[in-house]
Design a protein around this motif. Structure first.
Motif, short mmCIF file in Angstrom:
data_model
loop_
_atom_site.label_atom_id
_atom_site.label_comp_id
_atom_site.label_asym_id
_atom_site.label_seq_id
_atom_site.Cartn_x
_atom_site.Cartn_y
_atom_site.Cartn_z
N PRO A 113 63.67 -72.11 32.45
CA PRO A 113 63.04 -71.31 33.50
C PRO A 113 62.57 -69.93 33.04
CG PRO A 113 65.23 -72.08 34.18
CD PRO A 113 64.98 -72.64 32.84
N ALA A 114 63.34 -69.25 32.21
CA ALA A 114 62.94 -67.91 31.78
C ALA A 114 61.68 -67.97 30.93
CB ALA A 114 64.08 -67.24 31.00
N GLY A 115 61.66 -68.87 29.98
CA GLY A 115 60.50 -69.00 29.12
C GLY A 115 59.26 -69.42 29.91
N LEU A 116 59.46 -70.35 30.83
CA LEU A 116 58.36 -70.83 31.68
C LEU A 116 57.74 -69.68 32.46
CD1 LEU A 116 59.49 -74.17 33.35
CD2 LEU A 116 57.15 -73.60 32.68
N ALA A 117 58.61 -68.93 33.14
CA ALA A 117 58.12 -67.83 33.97
C ALA A 117 57.37 -66.80 33.12
CB ALA A 117 59.29 -67.17 34.70
N LEU A 174 62.94 -63.90 23.53
CA LEU A 174 63.98 -64.89 23.32
C LEU A 174 64.45 -65.39 24.68
CD1 LEU A 174 66.05 -62.96 20.61
CD2 LEU A 174 64.25 -64.68 20.24
N ALA A 175 64.17 -66.66 24.97
CA ALA A 175 64.64 -67.27 26.23
C ALA A 175 65.49 -68.47 25.81
CB ALA A 175 63.44 -67.68 27.08
N LEU A 176 66.57 -68.16 25.13
CA LEU A 176 67.34 -69.16 24.40
C LEU A 176 68.26 -70.01 25.27
CD1 LEU A 176 68.35 -66.89 21.37
CD2 LEU A 176 66.29 -68.29 21.63
N GLY A 177 68.44 -69.58 26.53
CA GLY A 177 69.23 -70.38 27.44
C GLY A 177 70.71 -70.35 27.13
N ALA A 178 71.38 -71.42 27.54
CA ALA A 178 72.84 -71.47 27.44
C ALA A 178 73.29 -72.84 26.97
CB ALA A 178 73.44 -71.18 28.81
N ARG A 179 74.53 -72.88 26.55
CA ARG A 179 75.19 -74.17 26.27
C ARG A 179 76.49 -74.18 27.07
NH1 ARG A 179 76.30 -70.54 22.58
NH2 ARG A 179 78.31 -70.44 21.50
N GLU A 180 77.13 -75.32 27.14
CA GLU A 180 78.34 -75.40 27.94
C GLU A 180 79.55 -74.81 27.22
OE1 GLU A 180 77.96 -79.68 29.22
OE2 GLU A 180 79.02 -78.80 30.93
N ARG A 181 80.47 -74.33 28.01
CA ARG A 181 81.77 -73.92 27.48
C ARG A 181 82.70 -75.12 27.60
NH1 ARG A 181 83.24 -69.98 30.82
NH2 ARG A 181 83.39 -68.17 29.47
N PHE A 182 83.32 -75.50 26.48
CA PHE A 182 84.26 -76.61 26.49
C PHE A 182 85.67 -76.08 26.24
CE2 PHE A 182 80.95 -79.51 26.84
CZ PHE A 182 79.98 -79.28 25.89
N VAL A 198 60.41 -68.09 22.65
CA VAL A 198 61.31 -69.14 22.17
C VAL A 198 62.14 -69.61 23.35
CG1 VAL A 198 63.13 -69.77 20.55
CG2 VAL A 198 61.40 -68.09 19.87
N GLY A 199 61.90 -70.86 23.77
CA GLY A 199 62.66 -71.43 24.87
C GLY A 199 61.75 -71.78 26.04
N ALA A 200 61.87 -73.01 26.53
CA ALA A 200 61.01 -73.46 27.63
C ALA A 200 61.84 -73.84 28.85
CB ALA A 200 60.15 -74.64 27.19
N ILE A 240 52.44 -68.31 21.56
CA ILE A 240 53.02 -69.49 20.91
C ILE A 240 54.35 -69.74 21.61
CG2 ILE A 240 53.92 -70.52 18.79
CD1 ILE A 240 52.10 -68.65 17.22
N TRP A 241 54.53 -70.95 22.10
CA TRP A 241 55.71 -71.28 22.91
C TRP A 241 56.44 -72.42 22.22
CZ3 TRP A 241 55.36 -73.84 28.39
CH2 TRP A 241 56.55 -73.58 29.11
N VAL A 242 57.73 -72.15 21.93
CA VAL A 242 58.51 -73.08 21.10
C VAL A 242 59.72 -73.56 21.88
CG1 VAL A 242 59.77 -73.33 18.93
CG2 VAL A 242 57.88 -71.71 19.08
N ASP A 243 60.02 -74.84 21.79
CA ASP A 243 61.27 -75.34 22.37
C ASP A 243 61.72 -76.57 21.59
OD1 ASP A 243 63.02 -77.00 24.43
OD2 ASP A 243 62.94 -74.94 25.16
N GLN A 244 63.03 -76.74 21.48
CA GLN A 244 63.56 -77.91 20.76
C GLN A 244 63.32 -79.19 21.53
OE1 GLN A 244 67.28 -77.69 18.68
NE2 GLN A 244 67.60 -75.60 19.40
N GLY A 245 63.26 -79.07 22.86
CA GLY A 245 63.13 -80.27 23.68
C GLY A 245 61.71 -80.81 23.66
N ALA A 246 61.59 -82.06 24.09
CA ALA A 246 60.28 -82.69 24.08
C ALA A 246 59.43 -82.25 25.27
CB ALA A 246 60.45 -84.21 24.10
N ARG A 247 60.10 -81.77 26.34
CA ARG A 247 59.39 -81.35 27.54
C ARG A 247 59.92 -80.00 27.99
NH1 ARG A 247 60.47 -86.72 28.13
NH2 ARG A 247 62.53 -86.29 28.96
N PRO A 248 59.09 -79.24 28.73
CA PRO A 248 59.61 -77.98 29.27
C PRO A 248 60.65 -78.26 30.35
CG PRO A 248 57.23 -78.21 29.69
CD PRO A 248 57.69 -79.49 29.09
N GLY A 249 61.43 -77.25 30.70
CA GLY A 249 62.45 -77.40 31.74
C GLY A 249 63.82 -76.94 31.28
N GLY A 250 64.05 -76.90 29.98
CA GLY A 250 65.32 -76.42 29.46
C GLY A 250 66.38 -77.49 29.41
#
Lengths: 71, 369, 410
Positions: free
Chosen positions: C15-19, C100-108, C11-13, C32-42
């Motif tokens: 850098p971690a998921g890609l690697a 799980l290669a869920l990545g990060a979101r920003e801290r606001f 889950v997640g495309a 099976i590789w899943v990502d919310q985005g339309a393209r890999p890269g995160g």
């Protein structure tokens, strides 16, 4: 690309997100986080409500409604 | 003799809707009140509840009818109360999907009519006019216009404020002498104690008096399509024989702002908080069968709650069977929000030695002995 | 329900998921590789995927872009919803092992005016611009903290923005020390980046105290009292690990990240995690962890990679220490500042509550569409409320139809 935004036909560049297309057309949605987390950019696309403009690629012929009141 | 902290005239265990109602009632009687809860105000069953205010046509009729009168009195006390409670007099539509259910609707109507509760039979055409989102082909409905909906956690907070109570955060271990002992060692003293801690009240009761009935709910995002009443299927009554089994029924409530709240399910004996996916699917499927437009609406969140049910289905309101100076107001199952105020009134009357307005016998806790 | 099955779900495309996927496919695993985005890269890294990494058409790979995980059953079955084709039936996928290669979101961090149109996250503005947001000739300010600020500034500059200021809250001393300890490979990168950004003023120990404008952003006020006129503000204070799916599955979360052992396994056997979601550390840590997790799943290891991992973790530590938001940034919001953007709850309303749960019930904070992803961390920082529990399905709002039982075949 041609799209219908709030009932008005608009020309927008190829290859952009719905959020970008709306901004090009001068009718931006309420974007913030840009990556599908904050849910502020919800718009109606082709009749389906609550879709995220920042995460959805714009496609030729899309029909988009941007609510005036934040949802 | 341990150190006793003199606390208040009345110690109330539980800061849910029942505890808040009791606190307010005792305060109105001029008594001082302390309320103890391990968690935030109204965060238990009261937070999970739909907040439907309705007059029922079973053994709790009198309690629910009196309680709705008291709700109205509270609303009339201050114009700000309705907005604070998110009160909406949406009424209830008991939906009949076939002639068998329509017959049930007529029986219900006769029950209400005989007792002065406004209830009208709606035919299929009128039903479609009142609720355009309902699927075609339903037989009709019973409309009880006086029913309403509220948002319980804010009401509970308000009633506690009216009682001038600061809720003490703590877990009550046991009644002790003339008061209570808390898990952190504190001891509280009071003239009487009221147990309204939901399922946790079972700790002080003989085994099997209170049982959990888990429920699941779902809510949509704000969106433009709405229903105008709380919609409940009469078919639910056909499932009464499923008392021991998991079941779902159609129950949808409009929220101010345009969210739709979807229930309901019952899982007797379950007290965990995990979401049962299969049951959720059934509940949503049954909801979509009545309101097809739901399937396209954006689902925001699902949650679970534990209804504290009594062994015989009626709440326990009255003296504890064995502990002196301890009173019970627990086991309201799915009717706690509605009957909160009448429960408090009844309990205050009983514990202060006054003649209650309603017949207390059906709710006397020792009936379960 | 007949789920689509594989050996591993990633889950997640980013850098971690890609690697990880690269390594798993090399070992002939069905993925099976899943990502919310339309393209890999995160969402944060967002660079173009290198040519040799074009793997979307590999026979053992089911690549599902534009799909969000919305629910789980046990640890081996995930329910997916298509964001691109929302009318499509939701899809169950299943595998004995999960990464799980869920990545990060920003801290606001909130400040007066932060909800004005024209104000975005820094990574947020970068993401929008990379997806075609019109920023040419717009007077733009990037502010906040961390290397992402510079990457975002680079992106908006390349898209023709009139970059007016890059405001980094960390002190010049801190920045110098951080730069001095950059690993060899990064120094050249950093120098090139600074060269490209030479046209824009870069100020340390500088932050935005308020955003000004009537209906949209017109200017920002800085901590020194000066104003900078602008139409676009990208502001973010580092990253937060994404952990919602891990929490839903029941993985242990520690210090806001998915807790993993030396083998990158979570507290759940056969559930692994890699990248920013195990702790913020940048692209290098993500690439290394993605590959390490894949190796662990294959019963292998790599000493060289392990050493690189240690270095990457040290870098992550320096990153956190150097760019931690200074206390003044937690004081910018005033009583009327919106904290919960979804439900319009102000700081004043929140201060009447004792904790997150009370606030949820009494003010609706956290009850909105973002399910507390934006406001939750803010209340932790500003009000000291402990991290919240209780993630539920759906992980994000989806059409209710996703949860209906499948129709019986005709």
């Amino acid at each position: 690309m041609k799209m219908l935004i709030n009932g008005q036909p608009c020309q927008v560049p190829e290859g952009c997100s719905v959020a970008a297309a709306l901004a090009h057309a001068g009718q931006p949605s309420a974007t913030f986080c840009g990556m599908g987390q904050c849910q502020q950019c919800q718009v109606t696309i082709d009749g389906v409500n609550h879709r995220l403009a920042c995460m959805t690629p714009a496609v030729d012929g899309m029909v988009i409604e941007v609510a005036h009141e934040p949802c | 003799m341990g150190h006793c902290l003199r606390t208040a005239d009345v110690l109330i265990v539980g800061a849910g809707i029942i505890g808040a109602a009791c606190a307010r009632e005792f305060a109105r009687q001029g008594l001082s009140v302390a309320v103890i809860d391990p968690g935030p105000i109204g965060a238990g069953a009261s937070a999970a509840a739909m907040g439907h205010l309705l007059v029922v046509d079973d053994a709790e009729f009198a309690l629910s009818q009196r309680s709705l009168q008291l709700w109205q009195q509270w609303l009339d006390e201050n114009p700000a109360h309705a907005a604070l409670a998110e009160h909406q007099r949406c009424g209830t539509l008991w939906i009949a999907s076939d002639d068998e259910e329509l017959a049930l609707a007529r029986q219900k109507r006769e029950f209400y009519a005989a007792r002065g509760v406004a209830a009208e039979l709606i035919d299929a055409a009128e039903l479609a006019r009142l609720e355009p989102l309902l699927r075609p082909g339903l037989a009709g409905a019973l409309r009880v216009a006086g029913d309403a909906r509220v948002y319980p956690p804010k009401v509970a907070a308000r009633w506690l404020k009216e009682a001038k109570v600061e809720v003490m955060r703590g877990e009550v271990l046991a009644p002790e002498g003339q008061g209570l002992r808390l898990a952190d060692g504190r001891r509280l003293w009071g003239a009487l104690t009221v147990l309204c801690a939901g399922l946790a009240s079972q700790r002080w009761l003989p085994p099997g008096w209170l049982l959990p009935k888990k429920g699941q709910l779902a809510i949509t995002q704000r969106q433009p399509l709405t229903v105008n009443h709380q919609l409940v299927e009469l078919g639910y009554l056909k499932k009464a024989h499923l008392a021991e089994k998991d079941s779902v029924s159609f129950n949808v409530q409009p929220r101010p702002g345009g969210q739709l709240l979807i229930g309901s399910s019952r899982q007797p004996g379950r007290a965990d908080s995990a979401l049962d996916q299969a049951l959720l699917g059934q509940m949503l499927e049954s909801a979509c069968a009545y309101l097809p437009a739901l399937a396209h609406m954006s689902l925001l969140r699902c949650w679970t709650g534990i209804r504290p049910a009594s062994r015989d289905g009626l709440p326990l309101i009255g003296a504890h069977p064995s502990l002196p100076r301890v009173w019970l107001a627990s086991g309201h199952e799915g009717l706690g929000i509605t009957t909160s105020l009448a429960t408090a009134e009844l309990l205050a009357d009983l514990s202060l030695g006054r003649t209650p307005l309603l017949d207390a016998a059906p709710f006397t806790p020792s009936r379960l002995k | 329900m007949n789920p689509v099955e594989a050996d591993v779900i990633v889950v997640g495309a980013g850098p971690a998921g890609l690697a990880a996927v690269r390594r798993l496919l090399q070992a002939n695993q069905r993925v099976i590789w899943v990502d919310q985005g339309a393209r890999p890269g995160g969402q944060i890294w967002r660079s173009a995927v290198p040519q040799q990494w074009e793997i979307a058409t590999h026979p053992h790979l089911l690549w599902l872009p534009g799909h969000a995980v919305i629910a789980a059953e046990g640890q081996q079955r995930l329910l997916l919803h298509s964001l691109i084709n929302p009318s499509q039936a939701s899809l169950w996928i299943s595998a004995p092992r999960l990464l799980l290669a869920l990545g990060a979101r920003e801290r606001f961090l909130p400040f007066p005016g932060w909800t004005l149109p024209g104000v975005h996250g820094a990574g947020g503005l970068q993401a929008l611009v990379k997806n075609g947001w019109p920023i040419r000739s717009q007077r733009t300010v990037l502010a906040g903290s961390g290397p992402l600020l510079l990457a975002a500034a680079d992106t908006v500059r390349a898209a023709g923005a009139d970059l007016r200021l890059i405001a980094e809250q960390a002190s010049a001393t801190t920045l110098t020390r951080f730069a001095a300890r950059l690993p060899q490979g990064k120094i050249a990168q950093a120098a090139a980046l600074r060269w490209r950004l030479r046209g824009a003023p870069y100020r340390a120990a500088t932050w935005v105290v308020r955003a000004l404008g009537e209906y949209k952003l017109e200017a920002v006020e800085l901590n020194d009292g000066s104003h900078v006129s602008c139409e676009a503000l990208g502001i973010g204070f580092g990253l937060l690990p994404n952990t919602a799916l891990a929490e839903l599955l029941g993985c242990r979360i520690s210090a806001g990240a998915i807790a993993v052992d030396g083998a990158l396994q979570t507290s759940l056997k056969d559930v692994y995690a890699a990248g920013e979601c195990t702790g913020i550390g940048g692209v290098d840590k993500a690439l290394i962890e993605g590959e390490l997790a894949a190796l662990q799943m294959l019963g292998q290891d790599d000493a060289r990679l392990r050493r690189a991992h240690v270095r990457a973790q040290a870098f992550a530590g320096r990153l956190a220490a150097s760019f931690a938001p200074r206390p003044a940034l937690l004081q910018l919001a005033d009583a009327k500042t919106t904290i919960c953007r979804c439900e319009n709850v102000t700081l004043a309303e929140l201060k009447t509550q004792a904790d997150w749960r009370s606030a949820k019930l009494q003010t609706r904070c956290g009850m909105g569409a973002c399910q507390g992803r934006i406001c939750g961390p803010i209340t932790q920082e500003l009000l000291g409320w402990p991290a919240q529990q209780g993630v539920r399905e759906p992980l994000q709002p989806v059409p209710l139809g996703c949860f209906l039982p499948p129709r019986e075949p005709a």
